[in-house]
Design an enzyme around this catalytic site. Structure first.
Site, PDB file in Angstrom:
ATOM      1  CE1 TYR A 164      48.901  53.718  29.671  1.00  0.00           C
ATOM      2  CE2 TYR A 164      50.902  54.496  30.745  1.00  0.00           C
ATOM      3  CZ  TYR A 164      50.209  53.517  30.049  1.00  0.00           C
ATOM      4  OH  TYR A 164      50.829  52.327  29.748  1.00  0.00           O
ATOM      5  CG  ASP A 264      50.624  58.290  37.894  1.00  0.00           C
ATOM      6  OD1 ASP A 264      51.840  58.546  37.889  1.00  0.00           O
ATOM      7  OD2 ASP A 264      50.094  57.469  37.123  1.00  0.00           O
ATOM      8  CE  LYS A 292      56.753  57.930  32.109  1.00  0.00           C
ATOM      9  NZ  LYS A 292      57.018  57.106  30.954  1.00  0.00           N
TER      10      LYS A 292
HETATM   11  C1  LIG Z   1      51.561  59.225  34.464  1.00  0.00           C
HETATM   12  C2  LIG Z   1      51.999  57.806  34.234  1.00  0.00           C
HETATM   13  N1  LIG Z   1      51.658  56.874  35.135  1.00  0.00           N
HETATM   14  C3  LIG Z   1      52.033  55.589  35.001  1.00  0.00           C
HETATM   15  C4  LIG Z   1      52.779  55.183  33.914  1.00  0.00           C
HETATM   16  C5  LIG Z   1      53.169  53.750  33.764  1.00  0.00           C
HETATM   17  O1  LIG Z   1      54.549  53.618  34.021  1.00  0.00           O
HETATM   18  P1  LIG Z   1      55.387  52.413  33.389  1.00  0.00           P
HETATM   19  O2  LIG Z   1      55.466  52.658  31.932  1.00  0.00           O
HETATM   20  O3  LIG Z   1      56.710  52.518  34.094  1.00  0.00           O
HETATM   21  O4  LIG Z   1      54.670  51.158  33.728  1.00  0.00           O
HETATM   22  C6  LIG Z   1      53.164  56.131  32.960  1.00  0.00           C
HETATM   23  C7  LIG Z   1      53.962  55.736  31.795  1.00  0.00           C
HETATM   24  O5  LIG Z   1      54.153  56.452  30.849  1.00  0.00           O
HETATM   25  C8  LIG Z   1      52.765  57.476  33.121  1.00  0.00           C
HETATM   26  O6  LIG Z   1      53.080  58.416  32.226  1.00  0.00           O
END
Ligand SMILES: Cc1ncc(COP(=O)(O)O)c(C=O)c1O
Length: 462
Positions: A164, A264, A292
Site C-alpha cells: 500500500y 516505501d 508515521k
Molecule cells: C506502507 C505505507 N505507505 C504509505 C502509506 C500512506 O501514508 P499516509 O496514510 O500518511 O498517507 C501508508 C499508510 O498506512 C503505508 O502503510
C-alpha cells in the site's frame, strides 16, 4: 454496540481479564451514531471504521494506553497505525511542541527547526543525501513517482501486490485484492481499491508479486519502467522480511534496466531500526519515503534520495509543493522524536517486543490454534490458520480472517486494542507490566476462540 457483559468504569485490562468480565463501549457507539450526522460514518478515514464492535471514541492517550469515552483504559497496539513509536505522551516531544506553538504556527517560509530536522534525517538514513518534507505518506509517494518519471523519461511505476502506498487514484490498486479478482500469481492483474477509480487512473502502473526476483527482472526487461516501489519489508499486510538477496537483486535489476528503486518506509522507517529497513537489510535505494513514526504522530512525511534526483525539484522543473510542508510545530515534534529514538531505547523496546511476539505464539500453540507469528521486534503479524510463514500477499490470503476478527474482538473485550488485519505495533512505552497484562488477555482470548475456532464466524454484535 453493546458488547457482552457490562464492566465497571476505568477498569485496567488485567482486572478485566481476571474478573473475566467484558468492557462496554456503549458511549463510543452513541457518540459515533450522533456524529454521523455531520461526519460521514462518524470517522475521518475509512480505515478507522473497520474494528469489530465499531469505531471507538477516545479522550486521551497515556504511554501505551488509550482512554476511551466509556472510561476504558485500553492497551494500544494500533499505536496511531504505527506512528506512535515512543508511545502516546512522550514528555520531550510534548514540551518541544508547546514551545514551538508559542513561537508561531506557519510561516510560509523557512525555519531553523526544519533545517535541523533535515540534518538529522540525512545523518541517519543511508539513502538520504537530500530531502523534502510533506505531510502524509500518500503525498510523498506521489512526489516519488513524479521524480522517477522525470529522471528516467519512462512511464510505468511498478508496484507489488498487497503493498500500500497511499489512497490516491493512480496507486490504490492491488493493495488487498480478493483471490478471484487478482489473476494468476505469475501475472497478477491490477485491481482497484475503491469505487470511483477507473482504468485511466492505472495507465502508468503495473503490478507484480513481491519477493520474486525472476518476475521483477522479466517485467523490467520490457524497458518501460520508471520506478519500482515496494515496502522493503512487507508490513502494511503481514510482516514479511524480504527473501535473501531480493532487495540487492531488485536494486541491481533496476540499474540494468534504467529504473529507479523506491523504498516505501512509511511503516518500516524508525520501526525496523533507527535507520530504517534500508540499513537493516543493507540496501540503499535511489529514493525512499517516510512518514508515521518520523515525528511520533505529528503529520510529517519525507521524500529522501540521491542528491541529483531530489535536486530535480530545483533544476529540472519538477514541481513539489504543499502549504503545510515543514510546518514548524511538526518539525519541532520531529526533532524531539528523532532525539528520543536512542539505541538504548530500541534495545529495551525490542526485548519487550520479542517477549510479546514469542509469548503470543506460545499461547496460541498451547491453545491448539494454528498460527504464524512473524515479523520484527516493534512490529509483527499474527496470521491465524497459516501452516507456514507467508512470503507474499498470495500466502496471506490463506489466513483465517473471520477467526482473527473474533480474536481481536475477544482481546478488545479484555482491554487490548489490536488491528484486525493482524498487525501489532509496539512502542517504547510498552513495559513488562503492560506485556504481562497483554499476554494474560491473549490467554483468555485464545481460550474464547479455541472453543469455537472450527466455526470461524464473526462475533455477533448488537
Ligand atoms: C506502507 C505505507 N505507505 C504509505 C502509506 C500512506 O501514508 P499516509 O496514510 O500518511 O498517507 C501508508 C499508510 O498506512 C503505508 O502503510
Amino acid at each position: 454496540m453493546a458488547v457482552a457483559v457490562v464492566a465497571s468504569r476505568s477498569q485496567s485490562p488485567a482486572q478485566a481479564a481476571t474478573a473475566d468480565t467484558c468492557l462496554s463501549f456503549d458511549r463510543s457507539a452513541e457518540l459515533i451514531a450522533k456524529s454521523a450526522r455531520h461526519i460521514a460514518g462518524g470517522v475521518n478515514s475509512n480505515f478507522r471504521a473497520g474494528m469489530a464492535g465499531g469505531p471507538l471514541v477516545f479522550q486521551r492517550g497515556e504511554g501505551p494506553y488509550l482512554i476511551d469515552v466509556d472510561g476504558n483504559r485500553l492497551i494500544d497496539y494500533y499505536c496511531g497505525m504505527g506512528a506512535m513509536v515512543l508511545g502516546h505522551t512522550p514528555a520531550s516531544v510534548q514540551t518541544a511542541v508547546k514551545e514551538q506553538v508559542d513561537k508561531g504556527i506557519l510561516y510560509a517560509g523557512q525555519s531553523e527547526i526544519e533545517f535541523e530536522a533535515a540534518r538529522i534525517l540525512c545523518e541517519h538514513i543511508p539513502s538520504a543525501q537530500r530531502i523534502r518534507f510533506g505531510s502524509s505518506g500518500s503525498e510523498v509517494a506521489q512526489a516519488a513517482f513524479r521524480l522517477a518519471r522525470a529522471a528516467t523519461g519512462k512511464r510505468i511505476i511498478l508496484k507489488c501486490e498487497g503493498h500500500y502506498h497511499g489512497w490516491f487514484d493512480n496507486i490504490l490498486w492491488s493493495t488487498a485484492p480478493g483471490e478471484n479478482a487478482a489473476g494468476p500469481e505469475e501475472a497478477p492483474v491490477l485491481v482497484p481499491g475503491s469505487n470511483g477509480q477507473n482504468a485511466v487512473d492505472a495507465a502508468g502502473l503495473d503490478v507484480i508479486c513481491w519477493n520474486d526476483l525472476g518476475k521483477l527482472e522479466a517485467r523490467l526487461a520490457r524497458g518501460d519502467v520508471a520506478g519500482v516501489i515496494m515496502e522493503p519489508a512487507m508490513c502494511n499486510q503481514g510482516a514479511i522480511a524480504p527473501g535473501t538477496g531480493y532487495l540487492e537483486g531488485a536494486l541491481a535489476a533496476c540499474r540494468r534496466h534504467g529504473a529507479l528503486l523506491i523504498f516505501d518506509e512509511v511503516i518500516t522507517g524508525f520501526r525496523l531500526g533507527r535507520s530504517g529497513a534500508q540499513a537493516r537489510f543493507g540496501v540503499t535505494p535511489d529514493i525512499s519515503i517516510f512518514a508515521k513514526a518520523i515525528a511520533n504522530g505529528f503529520p510529517v512525511a519525507a521524500i529522501v534520495g540521491r542528491a541529483n534526483l531530489l535536486d530535480m525539484f530545483v533544476t529540472d522543473g519538477v514541481l513539489h509543493g504543499g502549504t503545510f510542508n515543514a510546518q514548524p510545530v511538526t518539525m519541532a515534534a520531529m526533532v524531539a522524536t528523532q532525539k528520543a529514538l536512542t539505541q538504548e531505547g530500541y534495545e529495551a523496546a525490542s526485548r519487550k517486543g520479542v517477549r510479546m511476539r514469542e509469548g503470543i505464539a506460545a499461547i496460541l500453540k498451547e491453545a491448539g490454534i494454528k498460527a504464524q507469528v512473524t515479523g520484527f521486534e516493534l512490529m509483527f503479524h499474527v496470521g491465524l490458520g497459516l501452516d507456514a510463514a507467508a512470503r507474499n500477499y498470495r500466502d496471506l490470503l490463506k489466513t483465517d480472517k473471520a477467526l482473527y476478527t473474533r480474536f481481536a474482538h475477544a482481546l478488545l473485550r479484555r482491554g487490548v486494542r489490536v488491528l484486525e488485519r493482524g498487525a501489532w505495533f509496539v512502542s517504547f512505552a510498552h513495559d513488562d507490566t503492560v506485556i504481562d497484562a497483554t499476554l494474560e488477555a491473549v490467554r483468555g482470548a485464545a481460550k474464547d476462540i479455541a472453543a469455537t475456532s472450527s466455526k470461524s464466524e464473526p462475533i455477533a454484535v448488537n
